[in-house]
Write an enzyme that holds these catalytic residues in place. Structure first.
Site, PDB file in Angstrom:
ATOM      1  N   GLU A  24       0.852  -1.190   0.000  1.00  0.00           N
ATOM      2  CA  GLU A  24       0.000   0.000   0.000  1.00  0.00           C
ATOM      3  C   GLU A  24       0.890   1.243   0.000  1.00  0.00           C
ATOM      4  O   GLU A  24       1.889   1.300   0.729  1.00  0.00           O
ATOM      5  CB  GLU A  24      -0.883  -0.049   1.245  1.00  0.00           C
ATOM      6  N   HIS A  25       0.554   2.193  -0.848  1.00  0.00           N
ATOM      7  CA  HIS A  25       1.295   3.455  -0.992  1.00  0.00           C
ATOM      8  C   HIS A  25       2.723   3.242  -1.512  1.00  0.00           C
ATOM      9  O   HIS A  25       3.544   4.148  -1.438  1.00  0.00           O
ATOM     10  CB  HIS A  25       1.313   4.255   0.323  1.00  0.00           C
ATOM     11  N   SER A  59     -25.573   8.444 -15.370  1.00  0.00           N
ATOM     12  CA  SER A  59     -25.177   7.453 -14.384  1.00  0.00           C
ATOM     13  C   SER A  59     -26.417   7.004 -13.623  1.00  0.00           C
ATOM     14  O   SER A  59     -27.066   7.820 -12.960  1.00  0.00           O
ATOM     15  CB  SER A  59     -24.165   8.089 -13.439  1.00  0.00           C
ATOM     16  N   GLY A 111     -16.119   4.989  -2.783  1.00  0.00           N
ATOM     17  CA  GLY A 111     -15.361   5.477  -1.631  1.00  0.00           C
ATOM     18  C   GLY A 111     -15.059   4.385  -0.623  1.00  0.00           C
ATOM     19  O   GLY A 111     -14.963   4.643   0.568  1.00  0.00           O
ATOM     20  N   GLY A 113     -12.426   2.130  -0.939  1.00  0.00           N
ATOM     21  CA  GLY A 113     -11.063   1.613  -1.071  1.00  0.00           C
ATOM     22  C   GLY A 113     -10.945   0.509  -2.113  1.00  0.00           C
ATOM     23  O   GLY A 113      -9.945  -0.193  -2.178  1.00  0.00           O
ATOM     24  N   LEU A 114     -11.983   0.355  -2.955  1.00  0.00           N
ATOM     25  CA  LEU A 114     -11.951  -0.693  -3.989  1.00  0.00           C
ATOM     26  C   LEU A 114     -11.748  -0.081  -5.375  1.00  0.00           C
ATOM     27  O   LEU A 114     -11.933  -0.739  -6.384  1.00  0.00           O
ATOM     28  CB  LEU A 114     -13.250  -1.506  -3.966  1.00  0.00           C
ATOM     29  N   SER A 115     -11.379   1.186  -5.362  1.00  0.00           N
ATOM     30  CA  SER A 115     -11.007   1.882  -6.575  1.00  0.00           C
ATOM     31  C   SER A 115     -12.094   1.990  -7.628  1.00  0.00           C
ATOM     32  O   SER A 115     -11.897   1.664  -8.804  1.00  0.00           O
ATOM     33  CB  SER A 115      -9.754   1.244  -7.167  1.00  0.00           C
ATOM     34  N   SER A 117     -12.886   4.723  -8.670  1.00  0.00           N
ATOM     35  CA  SER A 117     -12.438   5.795  -9.565  1.00  0.00           C
ATOM     36  C   SER A 117     -11.673   5.245 -10.767  1.00  0.00           C
ATOM     37  O   SER A 117     -11.936   5.639 -11.907  1.00  0.00           O
ATOM     38  CB  SER A 117     -11.587   6.824  -8.817  1.00  0.00           C
ATOM     39  N   ASP A 161      -4.037   1.201  -9.333  1.00  0.00           N
ATOM     40  CA  ASP A 161      -5.472   0.948  -9.489  1.00  0.00           C
ATOM     41  C   ASP A 161      -5.860   0.785 -10.951  1.00  0.00           C
ATOM     42  O   ASP A 161      -6.605  -0.129 -11.324  1.00  0.00           O
ATOM     43  CB  ASP A 161      -6.287   2.084  -8.871  1.00  0.00           C
TER      44      ASP A 161
HETATM   45  C1  GLA Z   1      -5.080   4.723  -3.944  1.00  0.00           C
HETATM   46  C2  GLA Z   1      -4.262   5.151  -5.164  1.00  0.00           C
HETATM   47  C3  GLA Z   1      -3.228   4.105  -5.556  1.00  0.00           C
HETATM   48  C4  GLA Z   1      -2.401   3.644  -4.354  1.00  0.00           C
HETATM   49  C5  GLA Z   1      -3.309   3.325  -3.171  1.00  0.00           C
HETATM   50  C6  GLA Z   1      -2.535   3.036  -1.908  1.00  0.00           C
HETATM   51  O1  GLA Z   1      -5.901   3.636  -4.247  1.00  0.00           O
HETATM   52  O2  GLA Z   1      -5.096   5.398  -6.270  1.00  0.00           O
HETATM   53  O3  GLA Z   1      -2.403   4.593  -6.572  1.00  0.00           O
HETATM   54  O4  GLA Z   1      -1.434   4.582  -4.012  1.00  0.00           O
HETATM   55  O5  GLA Z   1      -4.222   4.371  -2.877  1.00  0.00           O
HETATM   56  O6  GLA Z   1      -1.780   1.896  -2.061  1.00  0.00           O
END
Ligand code: GLA
Length: 374
Positions: A24-25, A59, A111, A113-115, A117, A161
């Site tokens: 992560e990060h 949407s 929102g 944490g499953l991306s 976006s 992501d």
């Molecule tokens: C978000 C960001 C990713 C990554 C994670 C943390 O999802 O979009 O690029 O940095 O946080 O791992």
């Protein structure tokens, strides 16, 4: 919206969310990550319309808006920027884009944490690439979607992501080296365990600003490290020994951030080894260690995520757990024995409701394929 009355879509695209097992990060620090797409996804339906530059986007469950391709600009309505950012990036690469209509439907909690976006950006880019035969490669779609997030959404995200959303393969996680973009598929067999996600249902508003701050803090660390080690380009080039040699020159907070990233990169490699050898106890303990770092060193957790990870530790059926994604809420990922998964969900839900008065959402995920045409 009026276009819906004559909507006869010619193309349907599925664009999945992702989980990240570990790492992560690390992506914007040029390190390693271990994500995979999941079954929850955003579905796009497209048709070309007769206009040169007029586009309609709707949407389901939200709202709709129309845009002219010649006057794309950042919107005050946040979710529209995922669309606008992608159109803006595509326009820089191709002049083949013309008017289109599109509907968007999601079963990916936003929102969390499953991306959602990246799923949104990549699904749109993938669909327009097909619809107008733009000739963009998958990696170009990944990169332009990431740039869209930087310029229109304002999160200085890494590449994980978007890469996971587009490139994932069913039954595998991706070991991605974010420096070279070399990647390997690692098959996953965790039987008799399951991946259970617990959605805290909180998305603390700190997420974007603190995310960008973490990136800056790591860059500050690199600048300090460079004084003694001029070859250092990113935290990827740093080991614990080098970090400790510069510890006295660093604010303690910066030391903690760098220390987490160095450990986390190693944990990704250790996790890959553990998956290959099916050492599931090791997989679990790496998750707990990672969460400890996320919470105490990188400080991107929150009371709700910490509570659920601490609760998981009290359950014999759980091998390991941690918050997944950018942080400050969203989901925890739990490796739970299949025979006790229901019981675990029930107990965790009861305890969480008692502590926070929130009904969490629990669901199982499986490593799934990336963005595709249906
Ligand atoms: C978000 C960001 C990713 C990554 C994670 C943390 O999802 O979009 O690029 O940095 O946080 O791992």
């Amino acid at each position: 919206m009026q276009f819906l009355e004559n909507f006869t879509p010619e193309l349907t695209i599925s664009s999945p969310g992702r989980i990240n097992f570990i790492g992560e990060h690390t992506d914007y620090n040029m390190g390693y990550v271990l994500p995979t797409a999941i079954g929850n996804k955003i579905t796009f339906k497209f048709q070309k319309n007769a206009h040169e530059s007029h586009c309609n986007i709707y949407s389901l469950g939200y709202d709709g808006f129309s845009i002219d391709l010649n006057t794309i600009a950042v919107s005050d309505t946040e979710w529209q920027n995922y669309v606008l950012g992608v159109l803006n990036e595509i326009a820089k690469l191709s002049d083949k884009l013309k008017g289109f209509d599109c509907t968007i439907e999601s079963n990916l909690p936003l929102g969390s944490g499953l991306s959602s976006s990246a799923a949104m950006e990549c699904g749109l880019a993938y669909g327009l690439n097909e619809l107008f035969d733009l000739g963009l490669s998958k990696l170009t779609i990944v990169a332009l979607s990431q740039r869209a997030e930087h310029s229109y959404v304002g999160t200085q995200c890494g590449i994980m992501d978007q890469f996971a959303s587009v490139m994932s393969k069913e039954g595998n996680v991706i070991l991605l080296d974010c420096q070279s973009l070399e990647y390997q598929y690692i098959p996953i067999d965790i039987h008799p365990y399951k991946i259970i996600m617990l959605n805290t249902k909180v998305a603390h508003s700190l997420a974007t600003s603190e995310y960008n701050t973490r990136k800056q803090e790591c860059e500050e660390g690199v600048e300090i490290l460079k004084k003694k080690n001029p070859v250092v380009g990113s935290l990827r080039d740093v080991d614990k020994e080098m970090l400790d040699a510069s510890k006295n020159e660093m604010p303690p907070k910066i030391y903690k951030r760098c220390s987490f990233i160095i450990d986390e990169n190693q944990r990704v490699l250790d996790m890959v080894k553990a998956f290959k050898q099916k050492e599931l106890e090791t997989v679990g303990s790496l998750l707990y260690k990672a969460h400890h770092g996320i919470s105490q060193l990188y400080e991107v957790s929150c009371a709700e995520s910490d509570f659920l990870v601490d609760f998981a530790k009290t359950q014999a059926a759980v091998l390991g757990a941690r918050q997944t994604g950018g942080g400050f809420g969203g989901c925890t990922l739990n490796i739970v024995h299949e025979e006790h998964a229901e019981e675990f969900i029930q107990k965790a839900s009861d305890a969480y409701r008692k502590a926070f008065d929130i009904d969490l959402e629990a669901f199982e995920v499986q490593p799934s394929g990336g963005t595709s045409k249906q």
